[in-house]
Design an enzyme around this catalytic site. Structure first.
Site, PDB file in Angstrom:
ATOM      1  CB  SER A 150      -0.946  -0.038   1.207  1.00  8.64           C
ATOM      2  OG  SER A 150      -1.963   0.910   1.091  1.00  8.64           O
ATOM      3  NE  ARG A 220      -8.619   1.649  11.036  1.00  9.59           N
ATOM      4  CZ  ARG A 220      -7.643   1.008  10.417  1.00  9.59           C
ATOM      5  NH1 ARG A 220      -7.006   1.599   9.425  1.00  9.59           N
ATOM      6  NH2 ARG A 220      -7.286  -0.198  10.777  1.00  9.59           N
ATOM      7  CG  ASP A 324      -6.119  -3.987  -3.635  1.00  4.26           C
ATOM      8  OD1 ASP A 324      -6.943  -3.082  -3.391  1.00  4.26           O
ATOM      9  OD2 ASP A 324      -4.903  -3.893  -3.393  1.00  4.26           O
ATOM     10  CG  HIS A 357      -5.560  -2.449  -0.004  1.00  8.51           C
ATOM     11  ND1 HIS A 357      -4.610  -2.388  -0.996  1.00  8.51           N
ATOM     12  CD2 HIS A 357      -5.083  -1.668   1.014  1.00  8.51           C
ATOM     13  CE1 HIS A 357      -3.611  -1.620  -0.608  1.00  8.51           C
ATOM     14  NE2 HIS A 357      -3.873  -1.168   0.603  1.00  8.51           N
ATOM     15  CG  ASP A 358      -6.738  -4.784   5.279  1.00  9.42           C
ATOM     16  OD1 ASP A 358      -5.883  -3.930   4.959  1.00  9.42           O
ATOM     17  OD2 ASP A 358      -7.491  -4.660   6.253  1.00  9.42           O
TER      18      ASP A 358
END
Length: 390
Positions: A150, A220, A324, A357-358
């Site tokens: 990232s 967040r 992602d 993405h994680d």
């Protein structure tokens, strides 16, 4: 010079000469906080720099001093792991603009006051320049490898663009050579949530002894949705509900549940928001997201993405994930094509995953195998002993 003896060690250095940022501001002294793992070889040729993502920090493989949780990449960095601290000296630096020891909005300026919103704008290049000054201070001339996902992957790319002679191998994961308009839009929504909090007070909230908890938590929550895929959210939560016993991040119930229930995904996001508020500074969040937004490797080359890498001898491995949508595979392919055009030794791997993405932070066997294979090959090419095949 501090050198770890094989266990995790945390350090903070203050460099009197400081750093002149791209915006022209001179930050002095320059504080840099970092963690180190493993043992530095006598030739100082076994250094791996791990670059952290937006809300990460230097505690990559040890218990976090604020949350008490394992390091954000503890499954990947450690003895016998993909980034093997029995073989390599691993350094992870809290980025410039961060809030866990490196110079940033929470730092004191010459007047003795906190920088706060007066902290100058920084770029990914500034972050990398600060890291290079740390390596100079430590007497480390060249990295065996730079690895990150990232925003960490952006730092890896900038490292090679700025200091190609100092990076032997590079592994940018789940990243891109520039921030997309969509990602900039997500970041702006998050920033507006923070600045719209009644406790924002123009960014000088610390003078009131408070933090803009509601806005920071919403920022967040917004970001966390982009880190996951629709399939991952469906598998983990679906449309399941639970009793509404969970408070909002600022401590007040939302009061809009139906029949006293909320969706489990709502509860999850509230938890993510409230835990984030306890460990991250709002002004740092604004500073770092702006650095992300302005990142564009081709900006100084009339849009030619291959130009920064021409003549580069760094060996690359680019990794993306099928699900992602924050940094999609198309952006990794664009980078791979540019590196090929520049004549760089590059391999590209797209990993099948439904985790979004994680995925680079989670237990992904294909990612571990890819990392081990690339690191072993680069080590063999560099003449480093040992082989991590577990």
């Amino acid at each position: 010079m501090p050198v770890s003896n094989g266990s995790a060690t945390s350090f903070k250095v203050s460099l009197d000469e400081g750093l002149i940022l791209e915006c022209g501001t001179h930050i002095a002294p320059l504080d840099i906080a970092y963690c180190a793992y493993g043992t530095l070889s006598s030739a100082r040729d076994n250094v791996i720099l791990v670059c952290h993502a937006l809300t990460g920090d230097q505690y990559v493989a040890e218990t976090h001093p604020v949350t008490g949780k394992p390091g954000w990449w503890s499954r990947t960095v450690g003895p016998g792991k993909a980034i093997d601290t029995d073989r390599f000296y691993v350094i992870c630096v809290n980025v410039l603009g961060g809030c866990l020891g490196s110079s940033g909005p929470k730092s004191l300026r010459e007047s003795g006051e906190l920088w706060g919103t007066d902290f100058p704008p920084v770029t990914i290049r500034d972050m990398v320049s600060a890291q290079s000054k740390l390596l100079d201070h430590l007497g480390i001339g060249r990295l065996f490898a730079a690895i990150g996902g990232s925003m960490g992957g952006m730092q890896v790319l900038q490292w090679v663009a700025s200091f190609p002679e100092r990076v032997g191998a590079a592994m940018p994961i789940a990243t891109a050579p520039f921030h997309s308009a969509q990602n900039i839009a997500f970041n702006e929504v998050s920033r507006q949530a923070i600045c719209g909090d009644p406790d924002w007070h123009g960014g000088r909230y610390w003078e009131k002894g408070i933090v803009p908890a509601k806005g920071l938590a919403v920022a967040r929550m917004m970001a966390h949705i982009t880190y996951l895929s629709e399939e991952a959210l469906t598998q983990k939560f679906g449309r399941r509900t639970r009793r509404d016993t969970v408070s909002s991040p600022a401590g007040a119930t939302t009061g809009n549940s139906l029949f006293g229930e909320i969706f489990e995904v709502e509860s999850y996001l509230r938890h993510q928001g409230s835990s984030f508020v306890r460990r991250f500074d709002a002004n740092s969040y604004l500073t770092i997201t702006r650095a992300l937004d302005y990142f564009d490797l081709s900006a100084d080359y009339d849009g030619d993405l291959s130009a920064p890498f021409r003549g580069c001898s760094t060996r690359f491995c680019i990794i993306s994930f099928t699900s992602d949508w924050l940094f999609p595979t198309s952006q990794s392919r664009l980078l791979a094509r540019a590196l090929n055009k520049a004549g760089v030794n590059v391999s590209f791997v797209e990993i099948e995953s439904d985790r979004g993405h994680d995925a680079f932070l989670l237990d992904e066997p294909d990612l571990e195998r890819t990392m081990r294979g690339f690191i072993n090959g680069a080590a063999e090419q560099a003449g480093l002993g040992g082989h991590n095949a577990s």
